[in-house]
Scaffold this motif. Structure first.
Motif, PDB file in Angstrom:
ATOM      1  N   THR A   1      49.217  41.866  40.536  1.00  0.00           N
ATOM      2  CA  THR A   1      48.020  42.066  41.091  1.00  0.00           C
ATOM      3  C   THR A   1      47.000  42.150  40.199  1.00  0.00           C
ATOM      4  O   THR A   1      45.654  41.633  40.473  1.00  0.00           O
ATOM      5  N   MET A   2      47.045  42.896  39.026  1.00  0.00           N
ATOM      6  CA  MET A   2      45.983  43.087  38.076  1.00  0.00           C
ATOM      7  C   MET A   2      45.429  41.768  37.646  1.00  0.00           C
ATOM      8  O   MET A   2      44.379  41.476  37.428  1.00  0.00           O
ATOM      9  N   VAL A   3      46.319  40.808  36.978  1.00  0.00           N
ATOM     10  CA  VAL A   3      45.949  39.865  36.436  1.00  0.00           C
ATOM     11  C   VAL A   3      45.351  38.821  37.302  1.00  0.00           C
ATOM     12  O   VAL A   3      44.598  38.147  36.796  1.00  0.00           O
ATOM     13  N   VAL A   4      45.948  38.682  38.579  1.00  0.00           N
ATOM     14  CA  VAL A   4      45.498  37.708  39.418  1.00  0.00           C
ATOM     15  C   VAL A   4      43.966  38.011  39.742  1.00  0.00           C
ATOM     16  O   VAL A   4      43.273  37.241  40.068  1.00  0.00           O
ATOM     17  N   SER A   5      43.989  39.243  40.362  1.00  0.00           N
ATOM     18  CA  SER A   5      42.767  39.784  40.789  1.00  0.00           C
ATOM     19  C   SER A   5      41.563  39.631  39.946  1.00  0.00           C
ATOM     20  O   SER A   5      40.336  39.268  40.228  1.00  0.00           O
ATOM     21  N   VAL A   6      41.828  40.018  38.703  1.00  0.00           N
ATOM     22  CA  VAL A   6      40.785  40.045  37.842  1.00  0.00           C
ATOM     23  C   VAL A   6      40.370  38.538  37.052  1.00  0.00           C
ATOM     24  O   VAL A   6      39.186  38.191  37.032  1.00  0.00           O
ATOM     25  N   SER A   7      41.429  37.741  36.892  1.00  0.00           N
ATOM     26  CA  SER A   7      41.356  36.288  36.594  1.00  0.00           C
ATOM     27  C   SER A   7      40.391  35.745  37.779  1.00  0.00           C
ATOM     28  O   SER A   7      39.526  34.838  37.386  1.00  0.00           O
TER      29      SER A   7
END
Length: 335
Positions: free
Chosen positions: A81-87
């Motif tokens: 969730t962290m890497v996809v949403s921020v990216s």
């Protein structure tokens, strides 16, 4: 009277030192002193600053994990969730939209992902470990297929205020530490002063009894995973601001195990129902010092993973002895 107070304080101190919290605190102090003596670069201002920043990010993630663990859940989809949403937010910002709008979209994506996971667990009655494990792979796959192709997403240009989150200071204190402190205070107040917090503990202690007393377990579960996802997104923003980029490869790293290590070592039992914010803080400090020291010693990554795995396994065994699983937990198979 003063003698009685002194004896009471001494008894509390003795009880703390014999508890898991006290043991972790002593180990953290010993590790810090040992690394400071053996590694000249460990106590350097630059390394201490890097340690504080990395510890803060790990601690933020652990706060989100702690919330769901207290309620007898687990969320191994946090890194996805962290890497996809921020990216995706950075991709949107570089497409011509304002950074503020892009960050809002990223936050909405994280919340929606958390809500869907919560629905799957609460209404689909899927065990949290399996639901979040599968959801993490789905989230990451969707992100890499439809949202972005490059693993490394740099912070959009002209994002002056955003860079202050990870690199700025307030009265000499890094903003990352301030963010972690504010979130610690917020979660402490939520768990100790609000009905949501009391119900979270009740669900962790005995979900069946909580339901009988009128607690709506399913909406609570959905809310907890939505909050966990939003906290993961916030940690990703802090991480990206500190490094001026976010790397999607973190999904395949051992970061999720570091988070679990913080939670379990700190004293938040996996059987749910107990644990406080101070447990997260203690676990974060100890794990942060351990990881930083091993990195400076140039210990190979595989050996570091071995050490972390052994420590996590020991922590889980100790947790199972200190906080034995009840019959209901065993029947649910929730972990």
């Amino acid at each position: 009277m003063s003698g009685a107070v002194a004896q009471g304080n001494q008894a509390q101190l003795s009880g703390l030192l014999k508890s898991q919290e006290g043991i972790v605190l002593v180990l953290a102090v010993l590790a810090f002193v040992l690394f400071s003596l053996l590694l000249p670069s460990f106590f350097s201002p630059g390394n201490i600053l890097a340690l504080i920043r990395s510890v803060s990010i790990l601690g933020i993630l652990a706060l989100g994990m702690a919330l769901v663990v207290i309620a007898r859940g687990i969320d191994v989809s946090m890194i996805a969730t962290m890497v996809v949403s921020v990216s995706w937010a950075f991709v949107i910002a570089r497409s011509g939209y304002s950074l503020e709008f892009a960050l809002l979209v990223g936050a909405l994506f994280a919340v929606v992902a958390g809500v869907l996971i919560g629905v799957l667990i609460a209404f689909g009655e899927v065990a949290p470990i399996f639901a979040t494990l599968a959801a993490g792979s789905v989230i990451y796959g969707l992100g890499r297929t439809f949202f972005f192709t490059l693993e490394m997403q740099n912070v959009p240009p002209d994002a002056g205020w955003f860079s202050l989150i990870g690199q700025g200071r307030i009265l000499g204190v890094p903003v990352t530490v301030v963010v972690f402190g504010v979130l610690c205070l917020a979660l402490h107040l939520v768990l100790s002063r609000t009905r949501f917090g009391w119900q979270t503990y009740a669900m962790g202690n005995n979900p069946g009894a909580a339901r009988i007393t009128g607690i709506s377990n399913r909406p609570m579960i959905v809310a907890q995973y939505a909050i966990s996802a939003l906290v993961a997104y916030g940690a990703g923003l802090v991480l990206a601001s500190s490094a001026s980029a976010i790397n999607a490869r973190l999904f395949n790293s051992t970061m999720i195990y570091d988070i679990l290590l913080v939670v379990v070592l700190g004293g938040i039992g996996l059987n749910g129902g107990h644990g406080k914010v101070r447990n997260v803080i203690l676990g974060t400090i100890f794990v942060g010092i351990l990881l930083n020291g091993m990195t400076i010693m140039n210990i190979p990554y595989t050996i570091q993973n071995l050490v972390k795995g052994v420590v996590l396994l020991l922590a889980i065994v100790i947790d199972s002895l200190v906080n034995p699983r009840d019959e209901q937990t065993s029947q649910q198979g929730d972990l």
